[in-house]
Write a protein that holds these residues in place. Structure first.
Motif, short mmCIF file in Angstrom:
data_model
loop_
_atom_site.label_atom_id
_atom_site.label_comp_id
_atom_site.label_asym_id
_atom_site.label_seq_id
_atom_site.Cartn_x
_atom_site.Cartn_y
_atom_site.Cartn_z
N PRO A 327 1.08 -0.94 0.23
CA PRO A 327 -0.14 0.00 -0.51
C PRO A 327 1.20 1.14 -0.08
N LEU A 328 0.78 1.92 -0.75
CA LEU A 328 0.87 3.80 -1.20
C LEU A 328 0.77 4.14 0.49
N GLN A 329 2.11 4.68 0.77
CA GLN A 329 2.06 5.16 2.53
C GLN A 329 3.34 5.88 1.85
N PRO A 330 3.90 7.19 3.69
CA PRO A 330 5.04 7.46 3.36
C PRO A 330 5.76 7.59 3.38
N GLU A 331 6.52 5.77 3.88
CA GLU A 331 7.60 5.41 4.38
C GLU A 331 8.12 4.97 2.95
N ASN A 332 7.13 4.60 1.83
CA ASN A 332 6.87 3.55 0.62
C ASN A 332 6.94 5.08 -0.38
N TYR A 333 6.51 6.23 -0.42
CA TYR A 333 5.81 7.08 -1.22
C TYR A 333 7.17 7.10 -2.15
N HIS A 334 8.16 7.62 -2.09
CA HIS A 334 9.26 8.10 -3.20
C HIS A 334 10.02 7.19 -3.91
N GLN A 335 9.75 5.22 -3.71
CA GLN A 335 10.05 4.31 -4.15
C GLN A 335 9.38 3.83 -4.84
N LYS A 336 8.10 3.86 -3.96
CA LYS A 336 7.00 2.98 -5.25
C LYS A 336 7.46 4.30 -6.12
N PHE A 337 6.48 5.11 -6.59
CA PHE A 337 6.91 6.13 -7.76
C PHE A 337 7.67 6.01 -8.59
N GLN A 338 8.78 5.86 -8.08
CA GLN A 338 9.95 5.82 -8.65
C GLN A 338 10.08 4.78 -9.86
N GLN A 339 9.40 3.31 -8.80
CA GLN A 339 9.47 2.03 -9.81
C GLN A 339 8.15 2.76 -10.80
N LEU A 340 7.14 2.40 -10.25
CA LEU A 340 6.00 3.08 -11.26
C LEU A 340 6.46 3.42 -12.57
N LEU A 341 7.19 4.65 -12.11
CA LEU A 341 7.71 6.15 -13.47
C LEU A 341 8.58 4.70 -14.25
N HIS A 342 8.95 4.41 -13.89
CA HIS A 342 10.30 3.40 -14.67
C HIS A 342 9.24 2.53 -14.63
N LEU A 343 8.30 1.63 -14.62
CA LEU A 343 8.05 0.76 -15.16
C LEU A 343 7.17 1.50 -16.76
N GLU A 344 6.65 2.81 -16.87
CA GLU A 344 5.83 3.20 -17.27
C GLU A 344 7.16 4.03 -18.94
N GLU A 345 7.82 4.23 -18.41
CA GLU A 345 9.25 4.37 -19.50
C GLU A 345 9.96 3.52 -20.05
#
Length: 1043
Positions: A327-345
């Motif tokens: 689940p998206l939460q403050p502790e993984n916010y940057h890491q998760k969106f970084q992963q998602l943006l990389h997958l999109e790219e």
């Protein structure tokens, strides 16, 4: 009671499984529940005798297609491994099929189906043991197609020939639930099962009759069953279709045979790049520069993980899934969106290859080379000044090292792109020299979004992104008694509440949400709130954003009606053609007429403007260019002071901005995106081409960063969350009672029930990148969830009064998406909503909706994967002529072409409709204002409205429903696209489509039933039955074929 063989029971079992999939119940596993569905729903869909539920379950178990453990039934579903491009793809061998000609071209007349079934179909139509099925109308590939005229019966003959040397028995031929317009007869009764002998050289004729009352595509799949002693039984099939079409449909037919896309084999090659000549820059930039923007390159290990797939022994896939599924939460916010943006790219890199061109020529013109790029005028692909592409000589494509030339875009004129290449290529250039061209996309918006996620955590924006409560502290002393700029709001309770809560800031630090269903005045509400903040707080600094240029322009146009331009600054990206900028906002934007260029003033100059308006991605420019608190004179921003600076200089008249928002696409991810992965790239918008820097500076613990007191984001539901965060991180200081009691207010407006951002990566979509910040808060945050008493007005307002549509048009979306809470607002003056209630073309007077059923055909052409349906275009043109050529006569109101919109989900259908209107139809193309009639996709119409909307749904074969759902295509299986499409019309809605196919989607089924109940259905007689192409797909996997 008839007995069924195991094979027959298995046939019905497979149809039942398909029925569960079509109704989104394939995960149902309780035996008794499945029995009830089978007996009460499935068996009632056909008049044929069907086996019992126990029989079909036994047959499916025997075929290892189902597992039964006690009361639990689990259907076995074959799934392919997700590979490099993140999508399931057929194995290469399965792509070789009878529906492909010797040159690799698929015949347009053949029944089109996913290539996963092509091998089975090829086997099914192949002649065996000397038996051939022939006809004078044989089109090849097992397809018999003949023309018919409505109202005139037509008979054609199909011959069963024995060209072998031995006797073969024709056991029977069986047309499987053919269209009602078709019938089959033969002399000796082989159709009902009377067997007959075919001696060598023997011929047995079968007559096919067709009688239709309307144009369309009427088809059946015919199965011929034979035996030849001592061999096993064998079958041969044919697809038989009768086609009734006008000359217009013939003219719009496939221009060339369809050629399915095949990815070129990748091989390692050394590349030497010759840099080209970029266009001269006349940009005037005085904005300060600080730390450059990071590259945020996608790690190779993630690409390797995608290539390996989920079935590999590597632990990297499990680690990736663990982060994505958390689940998206403050502790993984940057890491998760970084992963998602990389997958999109990663997926973007795959999808952009579909635009590459081979063996094309260019023309030399004044030191530049001019390349024809089909589709560039529609942003497929999108090329803007300053972009680049690569070209190499076609004759050298197998060379290593390969010399490729980088060409910079100097200008784009219609489909011609002027490119600056190196002098080396210019010297080598000769007429008709052939090139292979490779397109690229800009990573700039991706980089900005990566950084936004980093800054969000660095500045601890948890109270904005994960709000838990309000501090109950008002920015306004005493009661708020506004002087309304738009006096119509005074009679709308929800709009008044929203503006009041925004101005007083009582939700802080939590964002305030405006939930604006179609036509409810969301933009009007936001504009009024901005004006009230500007008037009430003399120190307020306001950032106003939207995902697209057109939506942002609209906000600016509404604001400058009452606020002097010297207080407003519209910051526009340099990549935008200045001719697209509305003339009324030119005085307050950054286009300099004298210099004929965009200018970017220094931060000191920007301080004089209290309202800055940009697109979301361009908003990142402010933070990059030093607008931090320390850069503002006087140090930290002073607390907001209520005052009366400015006053309403005029009354904004009713409905300004309602239903007139974004015409353009979301600026998601730069310039390009795939439309459902296959040929669906569109412009995202571009960021300014300036050196990037971070404005975040170390400040004292008592002073958080943030230049603006208020940030407003309209159409927030159309942006991915990191895109919205671009306008927040480093610019807005959230409220904190101890350290920043006067912290800023974030306002988000949108509708999570309408279209969201368009993405390409299935993994990114599955794990939340397609969920906007507004939608996430409404779905998962208790502050914004609906309770028994409705929404909490301290944090969110749902607008309820619809100013756009006739009540009949609004009823189904209101029921399906808005809890039946929307109310139709009757307007003073011209009663637009009831203009067409007496139109003579309505099946029922007083009900301004027409559902015109059409039994058409899905077609494709050349290298375009997009579908079109000429039968539907015929009907659309028919209604269009009734509207435009008969206007003002009888019961047809006068309407201009600009008040009519035509929506279709497929690019090729849009293209064909435009061609029919502007060039092929002799009456329509003569109309002087016909160019103002807009034909476009659903995305192009979101936020817009027309008096009359016509919708062409295209699909006539439900075989592709899962394909469309996977790749986000079409209307079916996409409730948000359905919602947007049917809520654009004010007074008249006309839907043209195949009712049998549309009824397989629950939302369309409800709409279709509603039209039937109200008397609004017309056209092709509708019965609940499957199409012939569906039956091919359903039965291919069931038949045991013998050679």
């Amino acid at each position: 009671m008839p007995k069924f063989t195991v094979a027959e029971a298995n046939f019905w079992g497979c149809q039942f499984v398909q029925f569960l999939r079509d109704t989104d119940r394939e995960r149902e596993s309780l035996r008794e529940t499945l029995r009830t569905i089978y007996n009460q729903e499935f068996r009632g869909r056909t008049d044929e005798k069907t086996p019992s539920f126990s029989s079909i379950l036994y047959a499916l178990r025997t075929a290892h297609q189902v597992q039964v453990r006690g009361e639990v039934v689990k259907f076995k579903v074959k799934r392919r491994v997700v590979v490099a491009d993140q999508y399931r793809r057929p194995r290469r061998k399965a792509q070789t099929s009878v529906s492909t000609s010797a040159s690799g071209q698929q015949l347009s007349s053949a029944p089109q189906m996913p290539q996963m079934y092509a091998k089975q179909w090829a086997e099914l139509i192949r002649g065996k043991h000397g038996i051939e099925i022939v006809s004078d109308y044989d089109q090849g590939d097992g397809n018999i197609r003949f023309p018919v005229v409505p109202g005139e019966p037509r008979t054609v003959t199909v011959l069963v020939q024995n060209r072998g040397t031995e006797v073969v028995t024709l056991q029977r031929f069986q047309p499987r639930q053919q269209s009602q317009e078709l019938s089959f007869t033969d002399e000796q009764g082989a159709a009902p099962g009377q067997s007959l002998l075919l001696h060598p050289g023997g011929i047995y004729p079968i007559q096919v009759q067709c009688l239709t009352t309307c144009n369309g595509h009427f088809s059946a799949v015919v199965f011929f069953e034979f035996t030849k002693e001592p061999d096993e039984p064998f079958s041969i099939s044919r697809y038989v279709a009768a086609v009734a079409e006008s000359q217009l449909a013939k003219d719009l037919g496939p221009s060339a045979l369809f050629q399915p896309y095949t990815a070129s084999l990748q091989h390692l090659v050394t590349v030497v790049t010759e840099d080209g000549i970029p266009p001269d820059s006349s940009l005037k930039n005085e904005l300060e520069r600080e730390i450059p923007l990071g590259t945020y390159q996608c790690p190779q290990r993630l690409k390797d993980t995608i290539l390996l797939g989920p079935n590999s022994a590597s632990s990297s896939w499990a680690a990736m899934r663990s982060l994505l599924e958390a689940p998206l939460q403050p502790e993984n916010y940057h890491q998760k969106f970084q992963q998602l943006l990389h997958l999109e790219e990663i997926q973007m890199e795959v999808d952009i290859r579909r635009y590459d061109m081979q063996d094309v020529t260019m023309v030399q013109d004044r030191g530049l080379l001019v390349l024809d790029v089909p589709g560039v005028a529609e942003n497929r692909p999108s090329l803007l000044r300053g972009d680049h592409l690569f070209a190499h000589l076609s004759s050298e494509r197998d060379h290593s090292p390969l010399v490729r030339y980088k060409g910079y875009v100097h200008s784009v004129e219609l489909e011609k792109v002027r490119l600056g290449f190196s002098s080396k290529l210019q010297k080598k250039f000769v007429k008709n020299l052939k090139f292979d061209v490779t397109f690229t996309f800009s990573r700039l918006p991706l980089q900005v979004q990566h950084r936004a996620a980093v800054l969000a955590m660095r500045h601890s924006l948890f109270s904005l992104l994960f709000p838990s409560a309000s501090c109950h502290q008002s920015l306004f002393p005493g009661p708020f008694q506004p002087r309304w700029f738009n006096r119509e709001l005074e009679t709308n309770e929800e709009q008044c509440k929203a503006v009041t809560h925004i101005v007083t800031g009582m939700s802080r630090p939590a964002p305030y949400l405006i939930f604006g269903p179609p036509g409810t005045g969301k933009t009007v509400t936001m504009v009024e709130a901005i004006k009230q903040v500007w008037m009430c707080f003399k120190n307020a600094r306001i950032l106003v954003c939207a995902p697209s240029n057109s939506a942002t322009d609209l906000l600016c146009q509404c604001l400058i009606k009452d606020i002097a331009p010297e207080n407003v600054y519209r910051l526009i990206a340099s990549s935008r053609n200045y001719r697209e900028v509305p003339t009324d906002i030119m005085p307050c934007c950054n286009w300099d007429e004298e210099q004929s260029s965009y200018v970017y003033p220094s931060k000191e100059s920007l301080k004089q403007y209290r309202i800055i308006i940009t697109t979301l991605v361009t908003a990142g420019r402010s933070e990059e260019l030093g607008l931090s608190p320390a850069s503002v004179a006087g140090g930290p921003r002073a607390a907001l002071q209520p005052g009366c600076e400015g006053s309403p200089s005029g009354i904004q008249q009713g409905g300004v901005g309602r239903g007139q928002a974004a015409e353009g696409k979301s600026l998601l991810y730069g310039r390009m995106r795939m439309k459902g992965r296959r040929g669906r790239m569109a412009r995202w918008g571009r960021m300014l081409r300036q050196p990037h820097s971070l404005s975040s500076r170390l400040v004292s613990a008592n002073f958080p960063p943030g230049f603006f007191s208020h940030v407003f984001i309209d159409e927030c539901g159309r942006a991915v969350e990191p895109e919205s965060v671009v306008a927040i991180a480093g610019l807005l200081a959230p409220m904190d009672q101890k350290t920043n009691p006067n912290g800023g207010q974030l306002v988000l407006a949108g509708d999570p029930k309408q279209l969201g951002p368009v993405l390409t990566s299935p993994l990114a979509i599955q794990h939340g990148l397609g969920t906007s910040l507004l939608e996430r808060l409404m779905l998962h945050n208790p502050l914004y969830k609906k309770s028994n008493g409705g929404y909490n007005p301290q944090f969110i307002t749902k607008l309820l009064w619809n100013y756009r549509s006739h009540e009949a048009i609004l009823r189904i979306p209101n029921e399906l998406f808005y809890d039946n809470e929307l109310k139709v607002c009757e307007r003073d003056g011209l009663d637009i909503q009831n203009l067409y209630c007496t139109w003579e073309e309505l099946p029922k007077k007083g009900f301004p909706i027409i559902f015109h059923g059409v039994c058409g055909e899905d077609q494709r052409e050349a290298k375009s994967p997009s579908f079109f349906n000429t039968a539907e275009i015929e009907v659309v043109v028919h209604y269009l002529k009734k509207l435009l050529l008969s206007q003002g006569k009888g019961s047809c109101p006068a309407v201009s072409p600009k008040e009519i919109g035509i929506i279709s989900p497929y690019r090729k259908q849009v293209e064909k409709i435009r061609k029919a209107i502007t060039s092929l139809d002799p009456d329509l193309h003569k109309l002087p204002a016909i160019s103002h009639l807009k034909v476009g996709s659903v995305e192009e119409f979101q936020g817009q409205e027309r008096q009359v909307i016509l919708i062409s749904t295209v699909r006539s074969c439900s075989t592709y429903l899962q394909f469309d759902q996977t790749f986000r295509l079409g209307f079916l299986k996409n409730p948000k696209r359905f919602n947007v499409a049917i809520t654009r019309a004010k007074a008249l809605l006309i839907v043209v489509g195949n009712p049998t196919v549309l009824s397989k989607d629950q939302h369309w089924h409800r709409f279709l039933r509603y039209c039937q109940e109200q008397g609004g259905y017309t056209g092709y007689p509708y019965k609940d039955e499957s199409t012939a192409e569906d039956r091919i797909t359903e039965e291919l996997g069931m038949l045991q074929l013998s050679v």
